[in-house]
Scaffold this motif. Structure first.
Motif, PDB file in Angstrom:
ATOM      1  N   TYR A  78       0.816  -1.222   0.000  1.00 42.38           N
ATOM      2  CA  TYR A  78       0.000   0.000   0.000  1.00 42.38           C
ATOM      3  C   TYR A  78       0.845   1.266   0.000  1.00 42.38           C
ATOM      4  N   ASP A  79       0.442   2.225  -0.841  1.00 34.83           N
ATOM      5  CA  ASP A  79       0.761   3.618  -0.585  1.00 34.83           C
ATOM      6  C   ASP A  79      -0.528   4.246  -0.052  1.00 34.83           C
ATOM      7  N   LEU A  80      -0.505   5.524   0.260  1.00 42.29           N
ATOM      8  CA  LEU A  80      -1.685   6.128   0.881  1.00 42.29           C
ATOM      9  C   LEU A  80      -2.900   6.071  -0.038  1.00 42.29           C
ATOM     10  N   THR A  81      -2.717   6.387  -1.318  1.00 41.86           N
ATOM     11  CA  THR A  81      -3.855   6.435  -2.231  1.00 41.86           C
ATOM     12  C   THR A  81      -4.534   5.074  -2.349  1.00 41.86           C
ATOM     13  N   GLU A  82      -3.752   4.008  -2.517  1.00 42.64           N
ATOM     14  CA  GLU A  82      -4.335   2.675  -2.638  1.00 42.64           C
ATOM     15  C   GLU A  82      -5.038   2.251  -1.352  1.00 42.64           C
ATOM     16  N   LEU A  83      -4.456   2.623  -0.219  1.00 39.81           N
ATOM     17  CA  LEU A  83      -5.095   2.306   1.061  1.00 39.81           C
ATOM     18  C   LEU A  83      -6.425   3.045   1.189  1.00 39.81           C
ATOM     19  N   GLN A  84      -6.459   4.306   0.783  1.00 39.80           N
ATOM     20  CA  GLN A  84      -7.702   5.079   0.845  1.00 39.80           C
ATOM     21  C   GLN A  84      -8.758   4.494  -0.086  1.00 39.80           C
ATOM     22  N   LYS A  85      -8.345   4.067  -1.261  1.00 43.21           N
ATOM     23  CA  LYS A  85      -9.294   3.483  -2.213  1.00 43.21           C
ATOM     24  C   LYS A  85      -9.901   2.202  -1.667  1.00 43.21           C
ATOM     25  N   HIS A 109       9.657   8.057   1.054  1.00 38.77           N
ATOM     26  CA  HIS A 109       9.184   7.035   1.989  1.00 38.77           C
ATOM     27  C   HIS A 109       8.912   5.736   1.262  1.00 38.77           C
ATOM     28  N   HIS A 110       9.051   4.648   2.002  1.00 35.46           N
ATOM     29  CA  HIS A 110       8.703   3.343   1.456  1.00 35.46           C
ATOM     30  C   HIS A 110       7.211   3.097   1.644  1.00 35.46           C
ATOM     31  N   ALA A 111       6.742   1.967   1.149  1.00 28.69           N
ATOM     32  CA  ALA A 111       5.327   1.594   1.272  1.00 28.69           C
ATOM     33  C   ALA A 111       4.909   1.519   2.743  1.00 28.69           C
ATOM     34  N   ILE A 112       3.622   1.619   2.973  1.00 28.98           N
ATOM     35  CA  ILE A 112       3.087   1.553   4.335  1.00 28.98           C
ATOM     36  C   ILE A 112       3.070   0.096   4.789  1.00 28.98           C
ATOM     37  N   ILE A 113       3.733  -0.190   5.895  1.00 29.84           N
ATOM     38  CA  ILE A 113       3.761  -1.545   6.447  1.00 29.84           C
ATOM     39  C   ILE A 113       3.642  -1.455   7.970  1.00 29.84           C
ATOM     40  N   PRO A 114       3.342  -2.559   8.630  1.00 28.94           N
ATOM     41  CA  PRO A 114       3.367  -2.557  10.101  1.00 28.94           C
ATOM     42  C   PRO A 114       4.791  -2.324  10.611  1.00 28.94           C
ATOM     43  N   THR A 115       4.888  -1.798  11.817  1.00 27.26           N
ATOM     44  CA  THR A 115       6.209  -1.513  12.394  1.00 27.26           C
ATOM     45  C   THR A 115       6.821  -2.731  13.083  1.00 27.26           C
ATOM     46  N   GLY A 116       6.001  -3.695  13.429  1.00 26.13           N
ATOM     47  CA  GLY A 116       6.496  -4.844  14.175  1.00 26.13           C
ATOM     48  C   GLY A 116       6.105  -4.808  15.642  1.00 26.13           C
ATOM     49  N   LEU A 162       0.793  -6.961   3.458  1.00 24.48           N
ATOM     50  CA  LEU A 162       2.198  -7.367   3.564  1.00 24.48           C
ATOM     51  C   LEU A 162       2.315  -8.888   3.517  1.00 24.48           C
ATOM     52  N   LEU A 163       1.476  -9.605   4.250  1.00 20.63           N
ATOM     53  CA  LEU A 163       1.546 -11.069   4.258  1.00 20.63           C
ATOM     54  C   LEU A 163       1.270 -11.671   2.881  1.00 20.63           C
ATOM     55  N   MET A 164       0.435 -11.004   2.088  1.00 22.38           N
ATOM     56  CA  MET A 164       0.135 -11.500   0.741  1.00 22.38           C
ATOM     57  C   MET A 164       1.385 -11.624  -0.125  1.00 22.38           C
ATOM     58  N   ALA A 165       2.390 -10.806   0.143  1.00 21.14           N
ATOM     59  CA  ALA A 165       3.568 -10.750  -0.721  1.00 21.14           C
ATOM     60  C   ALA A 165       4.275 -12.093  -0.841  1.00 21.14           C
TER      61      ALA A 165
END
Length: 500
Positions: free
Chosen positions: A291-298, A381-388, A411-414
């Motif tokens: 995700y980037d912000l736009t794809e997440l918003q969509k 910035h890189h793609a939006i991911i969990p921080t851990g 992220l898990l889908m990757a």
């Protein structure tokens, strides 16, 4: 300049909550009204924009009155003005910048174009000349903050970003101020025009008018229900094959009262049906990009009805308050190699919530390829991911949890296998009175679920699979009828379609 016995570095965050995170990561007690003071650092904060471009009358008093003869207003210089509601905090920062014990300044505003502009305007308006560095934060966990300090760079390394931000700010000023005055004077009413606002509004108005003016037109389609000798049923829509590739034909629409409808229906009831063509195409769909912000918003709009601004607010909270997501205002869907190296630890934490999904055993372990990791496609910035950080320890709202779930699953889908579908098209021919009428049926079957096992879905279920039939196989006509339908207006814009 005379420094005190222990020179201090002044850190300027964009908001108080981030200042507290920085102070805690540096071992500074976050107490104080306008700043937090430690042995080596002073941490202070803006409250968003403190300084903005001056209004026309602040540049030239002649521009106070709105006159068509003054347009366009084209300043030769761009003075700055402190916003009235934030003057007290600006003065706090200005005094700290000029304090004798402060040797240098660190910009710790949001790591992006807007955050860069916030700091640069403060720095310029305060007439600060002390050395400055840039702290680039992609996450607000203590570990990420420490890493950002290790990689701190001179402020000048971000001059291109700052110039980009200034150019955008000035273009907004030029378009907004000049066109708002021009339209207001022309219409003798107060109008507001914006560089992004007005074209977007025009799109919405044009679509709304098209919907309001739309007049539905009735038409008919002919549908037949067929059955195999094994009593497997499927439906087909009458179409006229106009190319050699029968599978490409479209359903035929008949005008009301067209006598051809009754004739075709009558032939279908009397005729002999057989399979003329079957076409099966296998489709492999790889995991979607991060995700980037736009794809997440969509996706949040499509799945939950969230407006774009609301999704940004939720993501910002997950970044700032919960420390669960990386910086959300990203326009990249890739990771850098250095960030990718941290994925095993991140995945080990987040996969615990998805034990009911049959994830590949190498999820989070196998190195991701160039579809996800590419240094050349990561700028600010890189793609939006969990921080851990473990999400089970966070008190997320229901909606925050929905957004986090989207990002974690993406992220898990990757690491998961491709989604494999088999798309089938069957053309059935009905022979009667020396004429051949053709009907098309489409179906799909999922051969391998792959990454889609993690996907949230609200759309209609995929088309059902067609029975296995061979070309030239005889089938029976169980039912045939004409269906009345109406043309539909173009759909209204949603946040997701506007973002597209």
């Amino acid at each position: 300049l005379t420094l005190g016995p222990n020179p201090l570095k002044l850190i300027i965050a964009e908001k108080p909550s981030v200042a507290r995170d920085l102070a805690q990561a540096l071992g500074i007690k976050p107490s104080g009204r306008g700043s937090f003071r430690g042995r080596d650092y002073i941490v202070t904060w803006a409250v968003g924009h403190l300084v903005t471009l001056a209004e026309p009358h602040q540049i030239n008093p002649v521009w106070q009155k709105w006159r068509e003869s003054d347009l366009p207003i084209l300043p030769t210089h761009w003075p700055l003005s402190v916003l009235e509601g934030t003057a007290q905090q600006f003065e706090e920062i200005r005094q700290l910048m000029h304090a004798p014990e402060v040797s240098s300044v660190i910009a710790a505003t949001d790591a992006g174009r807007e955050g860069e502009l916030i700091f640069r305007y403060i720095y310029e308006k305060a007439e600060c000349r002390k050395p400055a560095e840039r702290l680039w934060l992609s996450s607000l966990t203590p570990e990420s903050i420490q890493e950002a300090f290790r990689l701190i760079r001179p402020l000048s390394a971000y001059d291109n970003l700052a110039n980009n931000a200034r150019g955008r700010s000035r273009s907004d000023w030029l378009v907004g101020l000049n066109f708002s005055r021009a339209y207001s004077l022309k219409q003798n009413d107060r109008w507001t025009v914006g560089r992004v606002q007005t074209p977007t509004l025009a799109m919405v108005v044009e679509r709304t008018e098209a919907i309001q003016e739309f007049v539905p037109e009735a038409y008919f389609e002919i549908e037949a229900r067929f059955a195999t000798a094994r009593k497997e049923e499927f439906r087909g829509i009458y179409f006229e094959a106009k190319t050699k590739d029968l599978a490409k034909g479209e359903a035929k629409r008949f005008a009301p009262g067209d006598s051809a409808v009754e004739a075709i229906v009558a032939r279908a009831r009397r005729g002999q049906a057989r399979i003329k063509k079957r076409d099966d195409k296998q489709q492999k769909i790889p995991p979607p990009k991060l995700y980037d912000l736009t794809e997440l918003q969509k996706d949040a709009n499509r799945l939950f009805g969230f407006q774009a601004k609301y999704t940004l607010d939720l993501s910002q909270s997950l970044y700032e308050s919960h420390k669960l997501l990386t910086y959300p205002r990203s326009d990249s869907r890739y990771l850098s190699t250095s960030v990718a190296a941290t994925l095993p630890g991140i995945v080990a934490v987040i996969r615990q919530a998805y034990q009911d999904v049959d994830l590949r055993s190498d999820t989070g372990i196998r190195a991701l390829g160039s579809a996800f990791v590419d240094d050349k496609k990561v700028s600010d910035h890189h793609a939006i991911i969990p921080t851990g950080k473990d999400p089970r320890s966070a008190r997320m709202s229901v909606d925050e949890a929905k957004v986090f779930d989207l990002v974690a699953k993406r992220l898990l889908m990757a690491w998961q296998d491709d989604l494999i579908k088999s798309q089938s098209t069957v053309v059935t021919e009905i022979l009667c009175d020396g004429l051949s009428d053709t009907y098309k049926s489409s179906g799909m079957i999922v051969l391998q679920e792959g990454w889609r096992a993690l996907e949230r879905r609200t759309r209609a279920a995929d088309a059902s699979a067609l029975p296995f039939v061979r070309e030239a196989e005889d089938v029976s006509v169980k039912k045939v009828e004409s269906l009345r339908k109406e043309t539909k207006p173009p759909p209204a814009f949603s946040d997701a379609t506007l973002l597209n």
